[in-house]
Design a protein around this motif. Structure first.
Motif, PDB file in Angstrom:
ATOM      1  N   LEU A 171      10.725  69.599  16.084  1.00 16.48           N
ATOM      2  CA  LEU A 171      10.183  70.886  16.519  1.00 16.48           C
ATOM      3  C   LEU A 171       9.241  70.774  17.711  1.00 16.48           C
ATOM      4  CD1 LEU A 171       9.385  72.479  13.027  1.00 16.48           C
ATOM      5  CD2 LEU A 171      11.345  72.944  14.511  1.00 16.48           C
ATOM      6  N   GLY A 172       8.639  69.604  17.915  1.00 16.68           N
ATOM      7  CA  GLY A 172       7.676  69.464  18.988  1.00 16.68           C
ATOM      8  C   GLY A 172       6.370  70.167  18.670  1.00 16.68           C
ATOM      9  N   GLY A 173       5.523  70.360  19.679  1.00 15.16           N
ATOM     10  CA  GLY A 173       4.239  71.011  19.471  1.00 15.16           C
ATOM     11  C   GLY A 173       3.222  70.107  18.791  1.00 15.16           C
ATOM     12  N   TRP A 174       2.003  70.633  18.643  1.00 20.90           N
ATOM     13  CA  TRP A 174       0.918  69.928  17.971  1.00 20.90           C
ATOM     14  C   TRP A 174       0.733  68.521  18.560  1.00 20.90           C
ATOM     15  CZ3 TRP A 174       0.360  71.123  12.074  1.00 20.90           C
ATOM     16  CH2 TRP A 174       0.519  72.498  11.859  1.00 20.90           C
ATOM     17  N   TYR A 175       0.651  68.430  19.859  1.00 21.76           N
ATOM     18  CA  TYR A 175       0.692  67.143  20.550  1.00 21.76           C
ATOM     19  C   TYR A 175      -0.373  66.157  20.064  1.00 21.76           C
ATOM     20  CZ  TYR A 175       3.977  69.304  23.766  1.00 21.76           C
ATOM     21  OH  TYR A 175       5.082  69.907  24.310  1.00 21.76           O
ATOM     22  N   SER A 176      -1.620  66.562  20.112  1.00 18.81           N
ATOM     23  CA  SER A 176      -2.684  65.619  19.762  1.00 18.81           C
ATOM     24  C   SER A 176      -2.675  65.284  18.274  1.00 18.81           C
ATOM     25  CB  SER A 176      -4.048  66.171  20.178  1.00 18.81           C
ATOM     26  OG  SER A 176      -4.303  67.430  19.582  1.00 18.81           O
ATOM     27  N   TYR A 177      -2.378  66.270  17.419  1.00 20.85           N
ATOM     28  CA  TYR A 177      -2.357  66.008  15.974  1.00 20.85           C
ATOM     29  C   TYR A 177      -1.201  65.080  15.624  1.00 20.85           C
ATOM     30  CZ  TYR A 177      -2.631  66.952  10.953  1.00 20.85           C
ATOM     31  OH  TYR A 177      -2.763  66.820   9.593  1.00 20.85           O
ATOM     32  N   ARG A 178      -0.006  65.372  16.155  1.00 18.58           N
ATOM     33  CA  ARG A 178       1.140  64.496  15.903  1.00 18.58           C
ATOM     34  C   ARG A 178       0.851  63.062  16.353  1.00 18.58           C
ATOM     35  NH1 ARG A 178       6.183  66.583  14.681  1.00 18.58           N
ATOM     36  NH2 ARG A 178       6.493  68.826  14.957  1.00 18.58           N
ATOM     37  N   ALA A 179       0.344  62.937  17.567  1.00 12.66           N
ATOM     38  CA  ALA A 179       0.094  61.601  18.114  1.00 12.66           C
ATOM     39  C   ALA A 179      -0.982  60.872  17.316  1.00 12.66           C
ATOM     40  CB  ALA A 179      -0.315  61.713  19.577  1.00 12.66           C
ATOM     41  N   SER A 180      -2.010  61.608  16.877  1.00 11.39           N
ATOM     42  CA  SER A 180      -3.083  60.962  16.106  1.00 11.39           C
ATOM     43  C   SER A 180      -2.569  60.454  14.767  1.00 11.39           C
ATOM     44  CB  SER A 180      -4.246  61.939  15.899  1.00 11.39           C
ATOM     45  OG  SER A 180      -3.926  62.974  14.983  1.00 11.39           O
ATOM     46  N   LYS A 181      -1.670  61.202  14.138  1.00  6.88           N
ATOM     47  CA  LYS A 181      -1.133  60.784  12.853  1.00  6.88           C
ATOM     48  C   LYS A 181      -0.077  59.678  13.010  1.00  6.88           C
ATOM     49  CE  LYS A 181      -3.611  63.411  10.212  1.00  6.88           C
ATOM     50  NZ  LYS A 181      -4.638  62.824   9.304  1.00  6.88           N
ATOM     51  N   ALA A 182       0.663  59.696  14.118  1.00  7.80           N
ATOM     52  CA  ALA A 182       1.543  58.560  14.400  1.00  7.80           C
ATOM     53  C   ALA A 182       0.702  57.296  14.562  1.00  7.80           C
ATOM     54  CB  ALA A 182       2.357  58.823  15.670  1.00  7.80           C
ATOM     55  N   GLY A 183      -0.465  57.455  15.183  1.00  6.89           N
ATOM     56  CA  GLY A 183      -1.389  56.333  15.305  1.00  6.89           C
ATOM     57  C   GLY A 183      -1.882  55.844  13.959  1.00  6.89           C
ATOM     58  N   VAL A 184      -2.137  56.771  13.046  1.00  9.32           N
ATOM     59  CA  VAL A 184      -2.551  56.388  11.686  1.00  9.32           C
ATOM     60  C   VAL A 184      -1.483  55.513  11.037  1.00  9.32           C
ATOM     61  CG1 VAL A 184      -2.870  57.272   9.338  1.00  9.32           C
ATOM     62  CG2 VAL A 184      -4.113  58.308  11.238  1.00  9.32           C
ATOM     63  N   ASN A 185      -0.223  55.909  11.170  1.00 10.49           N
ATOM     64  CA  ASN A 185       0.857  55.131  10.552  1.00 10.49           C
ATOM     65  C   ASN A 185       0.911  53.717  11.118  1.00 10.49           C
ATOM     66  OD1 ASN A 185       1.496  57.415   9.094  1.00 10.49           O
ATOM     67  ND2 ASN A 185       3.175  58.029  10.443  1.00 10.49           N
TER      68      ASN A 185
END
Length: 265
Positions: A171-185
């Motif tokens: 879906l895309g969107g939520w750029y900073s939140y998505r990237a921050s949680k990918a970083g968590v993983n």
């Protein structure tokens, strides 16, 4: 070995529900944290619970301030100073969300705060609290009374999100939140690799996806979520706690959702 638990932060939302769940279903000491007013947080956490209040310690901690993390860890070192004391369960759950729907909505300060809270904060928590985890050489013989209700392997769980999955992003969107949680993983996987060497099968790390929960973080999106997919925080806390106890060392280093299903990287 004498186990204890950590829930940070625990003043509201999922962290609050997780702290109460751990207090209700285990016998071991619990350390909770709050960014401000730890006395009020302690009173709120204990309200209505029939437990020994001495089991709960609430410390002031702000994931945006490394000194406060260091101070909280120092307090835990004083509380749990015996050679066989160790951290058996840690929920690290800070979170903030700015829902950028298009690149034009990205704001540098908001994005930086998102990464500092969601990604760097947990990383610094691991830095200062990982010394409390059992080493590979530690005896696995533990007091059965204190271990009741806790996972058999010392587990550090960091809150992630399904939107942090690159493979699942349609879906895309939520750029900073998505990237921050990918970083968590990635942090969880890297930390678990460290634990494989330092702790063997005595300690592990996982990431968690709670679903959409009725908390302040998701409040603006409740109307767009189907009722059956909008979860109560106490129900989610129970599910996540059960997932922690079920995945075992075979599930280490991965992200798991509230239903015990793996979230792809």
């Amino acid at each position: 070995m004498s186990p204890w638990s950590l829930i940070s932060p625990a003043s509201r939302g999922i962290g609050f529900a997780l702290a109460r769940r751990v207090l209700q279903t285990t016998n071991a000491p619990v350390v909770a944290t709050a960014r401000k007013d730890p006395d009020k947080t302690k009173a709120d956490l204990l309200e209505g619970l029939d437990i020994d209040e001495k089991r709960l310690e609430v410390l002031k901690l702000d994931v945006l301030d490394e000194r406060s993390i260091e101070d909280a860890a120092a307090s835990c070192k004083k509380l749990f100073h015996a050679s066989d004391d160790h951290l058996q369960l840690a929920f690290i759950v800070p979170g903030i969300l700015f829902p950028e729907k298009s690149p034009a909505q990205i704001k540098a300060d908001d994005a930086l705060l998102t990464f500092r809270t969601n990604t760097l904060g947990p990383m610094l928590m691991l830095k200062h609290f990982s010394p409390f985890l059992p080493r590979k050489s530690a005896s696995v013989t533990q007091a059965a009374n204190y271990m009741e209700g806790l996972p058999s392997v010392a587990t550090t769980a960091v809150m992630s999100a399904r939107v942090g999955s690159i493979g699942d992003n349609r879906l895309g969107g939520w750029y900073s939140y998505r990237a921050s949680k990918a970083g968590v993983n990635q942090i969880v996987k890297t930390f678990d690799n460290h634990l494989r060497t330092a702790s063997g099968e005595n300690a592990m790390a996982v990431a968690l996806h709670p679903g959409t929960v009725k908390t302040g973080l998701s409040q603006d999106f409740w109307s767009s979520v189907k009722e059956e997919k909008l979860f109560d925080r106490d129900w989610v806390a129970e599910r996540l706690f059960n997932v922690i106890k079920q995945v075992g060392v075979e599930g280490r280093g991965k992200c798991w959702d509230w239903d015990g299903k793996e979230v792809p990287p």
